[in-house]
Design an enzyme around this catalytic site. Structure first.
Site, PDB file in Angstrom:
ATOM      1  N   HIS A  13     -15.161  17.117 -38.175  1.00 23.13           N
ATOM      2  CA  HIS A  13     -15.518  16.484 -36.881  1.00 23.13           C
ATOM      3  C   HIS A  13     -17.018  16.621 -36.686  1.00 23.13           C
ATOM      4  O   HIS A  13     -17.519  17.694 -36.354  1.00 23.13           O
ATOM      5  CB  HIS A  13     -14.773  17.165 -35.732  1.00 23.13           C
ATOM      6  CG  HIS A  13     -14.999  16.497 -34.406  1.00 23.13           C
ATOM      7  ND1 HIS A  13     -13.963  16.102 -33.584  1.00 23.13           N
ATOM      8  CD2 HIS A  13     -16.133  16.150 -33.746  1.00 23.13           C
ATOM      9  CE1 HIS A  13     -14.446  15.548 -32.486  1.00 23.13           C
ATOM     10  NE2 HIS A  13     -15.776  15.564 -32.563  1.00 23.13           N
ATOM     11  N   HIS A  15     -20.818  14.596 -35.369  1.00 25.91           N
ATOM     12  CA  HIS A  15     -21.642  13.506 -34.826  1.00 25.91           C
ATOM     13  C   HIS A  15     -23.012  13.567 -35.483  1.00 25.91           C
ATOM     14  O   HIS A  15     -23.664  14.610 -35.445  1.00 25.91           O
ATOM     15  CB  HIS A  15     -21.819  13.656 -33.313  1.00 25.91           C
ATOM     16  CG  HIS A  15     -20.520  13.709 -32.572  1.00 25.91           C
ATOM     17  ND1 HIS A  15     -19.926  12.592 -32.037  1.00 25.91           N
ATOM     18  CD2 HIS A  15     -19.679  14.742 -32.297  1.00 25.91           C
ATOM     19  CE1 HIS A  15     -18.780  12.937 -31.451  1.00 25.91           C
ATOM     20  NE2 HIS A  15     -18.607  14.234 -31.596  1.00 25.91           N
ATOM     21  N   LYS A  99     -10.184   7.377 -34.115  1.00 26.05           N
ATOM     22  CA  LYS A  99     -10.482   8.363 -33.079  1.00 26.05           C
ATOM     23  C   LYS A  99     -10.118   7.784 -31.717  1.00 26.05           C
ATOM     24  O   LYS A  99     -10.583   6.701 -31.342  1.00 26.05           O
ATOM     25  CB  LYS A  99     -11.978   8.721 -33.109  1.00 26.05           C
ATOM     26  CG  LYS A  99     -12.434   9.695 -32.023  1.00 26.05           C
ATOM     27  CD  LYS A  99     -11.971  11.115 -32.294  1.00 26.05           C
ATOM     28  CE  LYS A  99     -12.279  12.050 -31.126  1.00 26.05           C
ATOM     29  NZ  LYS A  99     -13.674  12.474 -31.094  1.00 26.05           N
ATOM     30  N   HIS A 136      -9.422  13.041 -28.830  1.00 31.26           N
ATOM     31  CA  HIS A 136     -10.157  13.813 -27.828  1.00 31.26           C
ATOM     32  C   HIS A 136      -9.162  14.029 -26.690  1.00 31.26           C
ATOM     33  O   HIS A 136      -8.917  13.121 -25.898  1.00 31.26           O
ATOM     34  CB  HIS A 136     -11.407  13.075 -27.340  1.00 31.26           C
ATOM     35  CG  HIS A 136     -12.207  13.897 -26.362  1.00 31.26           C
ATOM     36  ND1 HIS A 136     -13.451  14.394 -26.645  1.00 31.26           N
ATOM     37  CD2 HIS A 136     -11.896  14.349 -25.124  1.00 31.26           C
ATOM     38  CE1 HIS A 136     -13.880  15.109 -25.611  1.00 31.26           C
ATOM     39  NE2 HIS A 136     -12.959  15.086 -24.671  1.00 31.26           N
ATOM     40  N   HIS A 174     -11.343  19.515 -31.637  1.00 26.16           N
ATOM     41  CA  HIS A 174     -11.998  20.579 -30.852  1.00 26.16           C
ATOM     42  C   HIS A 174     -11.060  21.192 -29.820  1.00 26.16           C
ATOM     43  O   HIS A 174     -11.293  21.114 -28.612  1.00 26.16           O
ATOM     44  CB  HIS A 174     -13.301  20.092 -30.207  1.00 26.16           C
ATOM     45  CG  HIS A 174     -13.277  18.693 -29.634  1.00 26.16           C
ATOM     46  ND1 HIS A 174     -12.311  18.267 -28.760  1.00 26.16           N
ATOM     47  CD2 HIS A 174     -14.105  17.641 -29.826  1.00 26.16           C
ATOM     48  CE1 HIS A 174     -12.548  17.006 -28.445  1.00 26.16           C
ATOM     49  NE2 HIS A 174     -13.633  16.597 -29.083  1.00 26.16           N
ATOM     50  N   ASP A 247     -17.855  19.640 -34.502  1.00 26.99           N
ATOM     51  CA  ASP A 247     -18.248  18.845 -33.336  1.00 26.99           C
ATOM     52  C   ASP A 247     -19.741  19.001 -33.058  1.00 26.99           C
ATOM     53  O   ASP A 247     -20.177  18.871 -31.911  1.00 26.99           O
ATOM     54  CB  ASP A 247     -17.416  19.214 -32.095  1.00 26.99           C
ATOM     55  CG  ASP A 247     -17.544  18.183 -30.977  1.00 26.99           C
ATOM     56  OD1 ASP A 247     -17.926  17.033 -31.275  1.00 26.99           O
ATOM     57  OD2 ASP A 247     -17.271  18.537 -29.818  1.00 26.99           O
TER      58      ASP A 247
HETATM   59  C1  NCD Z   1     -19.761  14.716 -28.155  1.00 24.77           C
HETATM   60  C2  NCD Z   1     -20.998  13.839 -28.314  1.00 24.77           C
HETATM   61  O1  NCD Z   1     -22.058  14.233 -27.838  1.00 24.77           O
HETATM   62  O2  NCD Z   1     -20.903  12.790 -28.942  1.00 24.77           O
HETATM   63  N1  NCD Z   1     -20.004  15.668 -27.112  1.00 24.77           N
HETATM   64  C3  NCD Z   1     -19.328  16.819 -26.901  1.00 24.77           C
HETATM   65  O3  NCD Z   1     -19.593  17.476 -25.900  1.00 24.77           O
HETATM   66  N2  NCD Z   1     -18.417  17.267 -27.744  1.00 24.77           N
HETATM   67  C4  NCD Z   1     -18.585  13.870 -27.900  1.00 24.77           C
HETATM   68  C5  NCD Z   1     -17.279  14.584 -28.091  1.00 24.77           C
HETATM   69  O4  NCD Z   1     -16.884  14.947 -29.192  1.00 24.77           O
HETATM   70  O5  NCD Z   1     -16.591  14.797 -27.082  1.00 24.77           O
HETATM   71 ZN    ZN Z   2     -17.017  15.284 -30.986  1.00 19.98          ZN
END
Ligand code: NCD
Ligand code: ZN
Length: 345
Positions: A13, A15, A99, A136, A174, A247
């Site tokens: 996971h 970003h 997702k 999520h 998460h 995450d």
């Molecule tokens: C994530 C993001 O910034 O893209 N933020 C977070 O707080 N985890 C999005 C997500 O996974 O919920």
């Molecule tokens: Zn995330």
């Protein structure tokens, strides 16, 4: 010196954004992980295989030379997702999951789904084609307390989905509560969860005691200590339903340290070190490899990585920040000393 060698891990996971932010952060992940499941919440979201493959090209272009890293992609499930999109994923080498964001749940989730029953035909197709649904898991109704949103989502939405689509592979992304751990344990081997370093290492005091600490603000929000303890027990249990997903979610310093700071913790710079610290504290370093390197690949039915990575017990200080200008990112443990370090290959 104490050393630990394990199969090269994967981050299920992650970003990484695009453009200059992508170029700022991607080397951190590529250094430690063999693969990562890239989240699709760009603006606009990544909704089709074609979009995911062109995003993947951008990621490959941003990688350091000789990186031993394969980005795997997920598609953003919206009210417009079609069964054809699902079929396209089923025959894709690099796009591996959908997702599901409830609309408005988190960063860039406006395109998310507001009526889950509306996407049942898509869930049926995911079950049929055996494609994982990454969730999520938070409700977004204004009346629901932010600390209860994960539990209520599991109780009122995800349990229905799991019941209607019993063979659907679901990842509770998460996970942050003992309720989520119980949910995963109560279902079959097709229901799993990822666990982040921040939810394993911190409870909500980190966010709120001694001042508001925006770099600990992420969604789902950090919970009470008994929830953290349940996550830790799951992570070190050796149960293959729980595996690594950082995450890591980079945001510019200016957007985090803001009157309306955005959600996301950045951990890619020291992901494996942070997990190692936790597993060591729990006397469970022997369980790290399964959690970090084996169970996720098994769940996704992908081969385990065949190279290894070594951690040494070597103190190092995390920089105060990474990147520059609007890509300045404040990492977890900024300016602090970490006990473990990944040995450069
Ligand atoms: C994530 C993001 O910034 O893209 N933020 C977070 O707080 N985890 C999005 C997500 O996974 O919920
Ligand atoms: Zn995330």
């Amino acid at each position: 010196m104490e050393k630990l060698s394990i199969t090269r891990p994967d981050d299920w996971h992650l970003h990484v954004r695009n453009g200059a932010m992508l170029r700022t952060v991607i080397a951190h992940t590529a250094q430690q992980f063999g693969r990562a499941m890239i989240m699709p919440n760009l603006k606009p979201p990544i909704c089709t295989v074609a979009e995911a493959l062109s995003y993947r090209e951008e990621i490959l272009q941003a990688l350091p030379k000789n990186a031993d890293f394969t980005p795997l992609m997920s598609l953003y499930l919206t009210a417009n997702t079609t069964v054809e999109d699902v079929k396209a994923v089923s025959s894709s080498e690099f796009v591996k999951a959908f997702k599901l964001y409830p609309a408005g749940a988190t960063t860039n989730s406006d395109a998310g789904v507001s009526q889950l029953s509306g996407i049942y035909p898509i869930l049926e197709a995911l079950e049929k084609y055996d494609i994982p649904l990454l969730v999520h898991g938070e409700v977004t109704s204004a009346e629901c307390d932010i600390f209860d949103r994960e539990r209520v989502f599991l109780e009122t939405q995800l349990s229905d989905i799991a019941q209607k689509f019993p063979a659907l592979r679901i990842v509770v992304e998460h996970a942050t509560t003992k309720d989520a751990v119980q949910f995963v344990l109560a279902h079959g081997p097709n229901v799993a969860a990822t666990l982040t370093p921040q939810h394993l290492l911190y409870n909500r005091n980190a966010l709120l005691v001694g001042g508001i600490k925006p770099h600990f603000y992420c969604l789902p929000i950090l919970k009470r200590e008994p929830h953290r303890q349940a996550l830790v027990a799951a992570a070190v249990s050796g149960n293959p339903k729980f595996f690594l997903g950082t995450d890591s979610a980079p945001h510019s310093q200016a957007l985090k340290e803001n009157h309306c700071g955005c959600a996301g913790c950045y951990s890619a710079h020291a992901a494996l070190e942070l997990y190692a610290e936790l597993f060591e504290a729990e006397n469970a370093l022997d369980k790290l490899e399964g959690f970090a390197s084996l169970y996720g690949a098994d769940f996704y039915r992908l081969p385990r990585n065949n190279s290894t990575i070594t951690l040494t017990k070597q103190e190092w200080r995390v920089p105060a920040s990474y990147g520059e200008a609007e890509c300045t990112v404040i990492p977890l443990r900024a300016g602090e000393v970490l006990r473990w370090q990944v040995v450069a290959p």
